[in-house]
Design a protein around this motif. Structure first.
Motif, PDB file in Angstrom:
ATOM      1  N   SER A  78      15.843 -47.121  70.942  1.00  0.00           N
ATOM      2  CA  SER A  78      16.090 -45.845  71.620  1.00  0.00           C
ATOM      3  C   SER A  78      15.901 -44.704  70.636  1.00  0.00           C
ATOM      4  N   VAL A  79      15.914 -43.487  71.161  1.00  0.00           N
ATOM      5  CA  VAL A  79      15.834 -42.323  70.277  1.00  0.00           C
ATOM      6  C   VAL A  79      17.160 -42.050  69.576  1.00  0.00           C
ATOM      7  N   TRP A  80      18.252 -42.542  70.132  1.00  0.00           N
ATOM      8  CA  TRP A  80      19.560 -42.242  69.559  1.00  0.00           C
ATOM      9  C   TRP A  80      20.071 -43.337  68.626  1.00  0.00           C
ATOM     10  N   GLY A  81      19.467 -44.485  68.638  1.00  0.00           N
ATOM     11  CA  GLY A  81      19.968 -45.617  67.874  1.00  0.00           C
ATOM     12  C   GLY A  81      19.506 -45.616  66.428  1.00  0.00           C
ATOM     13  N   TRP A  82      20.251 -44.952  65.556  1.00  0.00           N
ATOM     14  CA  TRP A  82      19.927 -44.864  64.128  1.00  0.00           C
ATOM     15  C   TRP A  82      21.148 -45.248  63.304  1.00  0.00           C
ATOM     16  N   HIS A  83      20.898 -45.666  62.080  1.00  0.00           N
ATOM     17  CA  HIS A  83      21.985 -46.102  61.208  1.00  0.00           C
ATOM     18  C   HIS A  83      21.597 -45.852  59.756  1.00  0.00           C
ATOM     19  N   SER A  84      22.570 -45.515  58.935  1.00  0.00           N
ATOM     20  CA  SER A  84      22.388 -45.432  57.489  1.00  0.00           C
ATOM     21  C   SER A  84      23.443 -46.293  56.815  1.00  0.00           C
ATOM     22  N   PHE A  85      23.033 -47.040  55.816  1.00  0.00           N
ATOM     23  CA  PHE A  85      24.007 -47.757  55.011  1.00  0.00           C
ATOM     24  C   PHE A  85      24.777 -46.764  54.148  1.00  0.00           C
ATOM     25  N   PRO A  86      26.021 -47.067  53.814  1.00  0.00           N
ATOM     26  CA  PRO A  86      26.805 -46.150  52.962  1.00  0.00           C
ATOM     27  C   PRO A  86      26.109 -45.909  51.622  1.00  0.00           C
ATOM     28  N   ASN A  87      26.168 -44.688  51.189  1.00  0.00           N
ATOM     29  CA  ASN A  87      25.579 -44.300  49.900  1.00  0.00           C
ATOM     30  C   ASN A  87      26.601 -44.604  48.799  1.00  0.00           C
ATOM     31  N   LYS A  88      26.733 -45.905  48.498  1.00  0.00           N
ATOM     32  CA  LYS A  88      27.801 -46.348  47.593  1.00  0.00           C
ATOM     33  C   LYS A  88      27.622 -45.837  46.168  1.00  0.00           C
ATOM     34  N   GLU A  89      26.378 -45.663  45.760  1.00  0.00           N
ATOM     35  CA  GLU A  89      26.118 -45.195  44.396  1.00  0.00           C
ATOM     36  C   GLU A  89      26.086 -43.672  44.308  1.00  0.00           C
ATOM     37  N   ASN A  90      26.302 -43.015  45.461  1.00  0.00           N
ATOM     38  CA  ASN A  90      26.312 -41.553  45.517  1.00  0.00           C
ATOM     39  C   ASN A  90      25.043 -40.949  44.911  1.00  0.00           C
ATOM     40  N   VAL A  91      23.911 -41.544  45.246  1.00  0.00           N
ATOM     41  CA  VAL A  91      22.646 -41.021  44.720  1.00  0.00           C
ATOM     42  C   VAL A  91      22.307 -39.715  45.437  1.00  0.00           C
TER      43      VAL A  91
END
Length: 708
Positions: A78-91
C-alpha cells in the motif's frame, strides 16, 4: 524550424479516414482477458485500487508465497505501509555527505562511498530506511480427505482468468477431483480484498484461510517471504466474533490492522507467532469473506457483495472514460500483441501507480530499491494518465511535491543553489537516499514543470496557475542557478557534477548531455510562459540561461551523448544503458536547439550500433517516440516491439527485465505514453497518426490529449 515541422506532416503519417471513431471499449478490453493454466510464477495476477494491490497465485489467493518469491511475488502493498528500523547508532544524515570540488566551488552530495565505518552505517541506514512493507500473506490451507495438508503439486489448475474490464480474477482448480472456484476482487476506495469460494470441500472442513505476517527483509528486494526474527515484531487478535475478527501487527512504533468479515459462522485462531487461521463453519458450498488492511483500526464491516458492486462501477467508469485505441482489422502480425500490451498496461498502472505518491518501479507488488520511488521515473509512470485523458490521476501524485517541497529547498540551499532541487531516490516524506548515481542525476528536475504544463493544457484556468505556479517557479529557479558560466566561450554549461539519464558517465568529468540541455531549455521556456499567463514579466535569470545555454554537442554530423564524451559512439561502455540522446526529440517536442537532419542521422546511428541487449524497458518507447517525431512509423513499431529480453511482456502484462526485476512499470507507462503521442501531439497534423501507411495497420482511436 517551420520547414522541418511542415516536412514531418508528409513523412510516413497514417491518414485516418475513420478519425476518432466510436470504439466498442468493452470488446477491445475483453479481447485480452488473461488466462493462466498452471502455477506459473511469472503469471501471477493482481487486483488493486491504485493505493493498494494484492497479487495472487493460481488459487486466487497467496497460498504459496515462497514458491512465487523469485517470480512475480505474491505481494500485498500500500501507499501507507512503511517502516523504519530504530536508529540505534544515532547516525546522522550528514554523515552520508561527500564534498566535491566542482566548477570552482565545494558541493556536497549524499553518496554510497563510505569515508569510514560510521559513514558506512549512516549510508546503509538512510538507504534502507524507510522501506515499504509487505503487509501480509493471505492464502488458502487445503486438506486432503485424510486430513493431511495439500502441497502445490496436489492441485490441478483448470483455468484462471483476469478480466481487466471488471477487475475480477476467477480461479478454477481441483483437489482430489473436487472442483474449487474462487472470485477475487479489490474495493476501489478501501484496501479490502473480497473473496468468494465455491466448493463441496467447504462443508467438509477441507478449506481454511491463513494470514501470515512476514518481517521486513531490509534488502534491496522484498518479496514478503522473510519469516525470520519473530521476536522482533508483535501481532495479536484484538477482536473476534462469529462473523468478524481484527488482527493487529506491530513493528517497532508502526502498527496496522487486518479486519476479517465473513458471511457465515467461522472461527479464527493464532496458529503460531504471526500466523492466523480462519476456518469457515458452514453446511453449504459457498463462502464469502473480506480482508481489510488498514493503518487505523477498521470499525466498519465489509462484504463481498457490496465490494463487488463498487468494484464493477469503478472499473466501468475507468474503461468508459479517457482514451481508447482499437487495432481490429490490422494484418500486421504484431498488432494483436501490441494491443494486448496496451490494455494490460492500462490495468496494471491503474492498480499499481494511481495514487498520491510517485510509484516505485515495481509498483505495489514487491520492493525494489527498498520500495522507494525514483523521481526520474515519475515521467514514465505518470504522463500517460494525462495523455490518455485521465489527468486527475496524474494530479493525485503532484500534491506530494507540495508536501516535500521544504526538503527540496533544503537540498538546493545546502548545495548553494536557488529554488528547489528535486530528489532522485526518495520516500513518502521526500527525504534523500544516498546513491552514487542518483545524487548526480538532473533529468528529474524539469519533470514537475512538464507535469504542471500537462495539467494546464487540459485545465487552462487561473486555479491551475495558482495551484502549481509556486513549484513551477521554484523548480525553474534551481534550473536557472545550476548552470556554470563558461567565461572563455561565453556560454552556460550543465555540469560538471552530473550523470545523464544514460547512467554510464563519471559525474566529476561529465558536462552538457544532449537530452538534458534540451529539457533544460524547454522547461525554462515553459516557466516563462507560465509567468506570461499570470501577467508577470519574464524572469531575467531564466532568460539569461535560455539565450546563452550551450549548443548541443555534435561530432561527424550526429549528436553526442554528452559534450564531454567525444567517444560516445566508439567506447563500448557508452553504447549501453539508455540511449537518452534520442530523448532530445521524442520525449521532448521539436525545439530550436534540435536540427532535424542531425537527429535523423543520430537516430540511424543509434539504431544500428546500440547494444540493445543492455537496455531497460522504457528505452523502447523512447526510441519509438523519436522515430514517430522523425516520420519513421515503421521504425516506431519496430522499436516498440523489438525482440529484446527487457522488452518482454509477460502473460499478466508485466514488463520483465531480468532475474532481479521481474516487473518494471516504467516500461508499461512508457508504452502507453508512446501510443498516445503516436495518435495526438502538437507536431502531428490533425487526422493523421504515426502508424505505418503500408496497409497493414487499421487504427481507430478516441480521447487522446495532445502531447507537447
Amino acid at each position: 524550424m517551420k520547414k522541418q515541422l511542415m516536412l514531418l506532416g508528409f513523412l510516413g503519417l497514417t491518414y485516418l479516414s475513420s478519425y476518432a471513431q466510436k470504439i466498442n471499449r468493452k470488446a477491445v478490453v475483453e479481447r485480452h482477458i488473461v488466462s493462466v493454466a498452471s502455477f506459473d510464477t511469472l503469471a501471477s495476477l493482481s487486483v488493486g485500487n491504485g493505493r493498494f494491490a494484492f497479487t495472487v497465485d493460481a488459487t486466487g489467493l497467496q497460498s504459496f508465497p515462497a514458491y512465487y518469491s523469485n517470480g512475480v511475488p505474491l505481494g500485498t502493498q500500500s501507499v501507507w505501509g512503511w517502516h523504519s528500523f530504530p536508529n540505534k547508532e544515532n547516525v546522522k544524515f550528514e554523515e552520508t555527505l561527500k564534498e566535491y570540488s566542482l566548477n570552482g566551488r565545494k558541493v556536497t552530495y549524499s553518496v554510497q562511498g563510505a569515508k569510514n565505518a560510521k559513514s558506512k552505517e549512516a549510508i546503509n541506514y538512510y538507504r534502507e530506511n524507510p522501506h515499504r512493507l509487505q503487509l501480509g500473506n493471505l492464502g488458502f490451507i487445503f486438506k486432503k480427505k485424510d486430513g493431511s495438508i495439500v502441497n502445490i503439486k496436489d492441485i490441478i489448475v483448470q483455468n484462471q482468468q483476469l478480466n481487466p474490464f471488471t477487475g475480477q480474477i476467477k480461479s478454477q482448480f481441483s483437489l482430489e477431483g473436487q472442483p474449487v472456484t474462487v472470485l477475487t476482487i479489490c474495493d476501489p476506495q478501501k484496501d479490502v480484498v473480497a473473496v468468494k469460494v465455491q466448493s463441496e470441500l467447504l462443508k467438509r472442513g477441507q478449506i481454511q484461510v491463513f494470514l501470515k505476517f512476514p518481517f521486513p527483509s531490509n534488502q534491496f528486494l522484498d518479496s514478503g517471504t522473510n519469516y525470520k526474527n519473530p521476536e522482533q515484531h508483535q501481532s495479536s487478535i484484538l477482536m473476534k466474533q462469529a462473523q468478524s475478527a481484527i488482527v493487529q501487527h506491530q513493528l517497532d512504533k508502526y502498527q496496522y490492522f487486518v479486519r476479517f468479515d465473513w458471511n457465515q459462522n467461522g472461527t479464527i485462531i493464532q496458529n503460531k507467532p504471526h500466523e492466523y487461521i480462519l476456518t469457515p463453519q458452514i453446511e453449504g458450498n459457498t463462502w464469502e469473506f473480506t480482508a481489510n488492511f488498514s493503518e487505523k483500526n477498521p470499525a466498519q464491516a465489509s462484504s463481498f457483495s457490496a465490494t463487488t458492486q463498487r468494484n464493477l462501477v469503478s472499473w466501468q467508469n475507468f474503461w468508459n472514460t479517457g482514451a481508447a485505441i482499437d487495432f481490429e482489422g490490422s494484418t500486421d502480425s504484431r498488432a494483436k500483441e501490441l494491443e494486448r500490451r496496451i490494455i494490460l498496461s492500462q490495468y496494471l498502472t491503474k492498480i499499481q501507480c494511481a495514487n498520491e505518491q510517485p510509484p516505485q518501479e515495481t509498483g505495489l507488488t514487491y520492493n525494489s530499491w527498498y520500495g522507494k520511488p525514483h523521481l526520474e521515473m515519475h515521467w514514465w509512470h505518470g504522463i500517460h494518465f494525462a495523455l490518455w485523458g485521465r489527468v486527475e490521476i496524474l494530479e493525485k501524485s503532484l500534491d506530494w511535491y507540495t508536501k516535500v517541497y521544504p526538503n527540496a529547498v533544503k537540498i538546493a540551499q545546502r548545495q548553494g543553489y536557488e529554488g528547489a532541487r528535486w530528489q532522485k531516490m526518495t520516500d513518502p516524506a521526500g527525504e534523500e537516499s544516498p546513491s552514487s548515481v542518483g545524487a548526480f542525476l538532473i533529468w528529474q528536475q524539469p519533470h514537475f514543470i512538464y507535469f504542471a504544463e500537462l495539467v494546464r493544457r487540459q485545465k487552462p484556468t487561473k486555479a491551475t496557475l495558482q495551484k502549481y505556479s509556486k513549484l513551477v517557479f521554484a523548480t525553474a529557479d534551481f534550473m536557472a542557478s545550476y548552470p556554470h558560466w563558461d567565461a572563455e566561450n561565453k556560454r552556460y554549461i550543465l555540469g560538471k557534477g552530473l550523470i545523464p539519464a544514460q547512467e554510464r558517465f563519471n559525474p566529476e568529468e561529465t558536462f552538457n548531455p544532449t537530452y538534458e540541455l534540451v529539457y533544460w531549455h524547454w522547461a525554462l521556456q515553459v516557466a516563462q510562459d507560465w509567468r506570461k499567463a499570470m501577467g508577470l514579466k519574464p524572469n531575467e535569470k531564466y532568460e539569461k540561461i535560455l539565450k546563452n545555454l550551450s549548443k548541443l554537442p555534435v561530432q561527424e554530423g550526429v549528436y553526442l551523448a554528452t559534450e564531454s564524451a567525444q567517444d560516445s559512439y566508439t567506447n563500448p561502455k557508452f553504447l549501453t544503458d539508455h540511449p537518452s540522446v534520442l530523448g532530445a526529440l521524442g520525449m521532448l517536442p521539436p525545439t530550436s536547439l534540435v536540427d532535424m537532419p542531425t537527429m535523423q542521422r543520430t537516430f540511424d546511428k543509434v539504431w544500428d550500433i546500440w547494444q540493445w541487449h543492455d537496455t531497460w524497458g522504457w528505452d523502447f518507447p523512447m526510441v519509438a517516440m523519436t522515430a514517430a517525431r522523425l516520420g519513421k512509423p515503421e521504425k516506431a513499431i519496430d522499436g516498440l516491439m523489438m525482440n529484446i529480453r527487457t522488452n518482454t511482456y509477460l502473460p499478466n502484462g508485466h514488463n520483465f527485465q531480468d532475474e532481479r526485476l521481474r516487473l518494471y512499470l516504467p516500461g508499461n507507462g512508457g508504452l502507453l505514453a508512446t501510443i498516445a503521442m503516436m495518435c495526438s501531439r502538437d507536431d502531428l497534423p490533425k487526422g493523421k497518426t504515426s502508424f505505418p501507411t503500408n496497409g497493414q495497420w487499421k487504427v481507430k482511436w478516441e480521447g487522446f490529449k495532445k502531447m507537447p
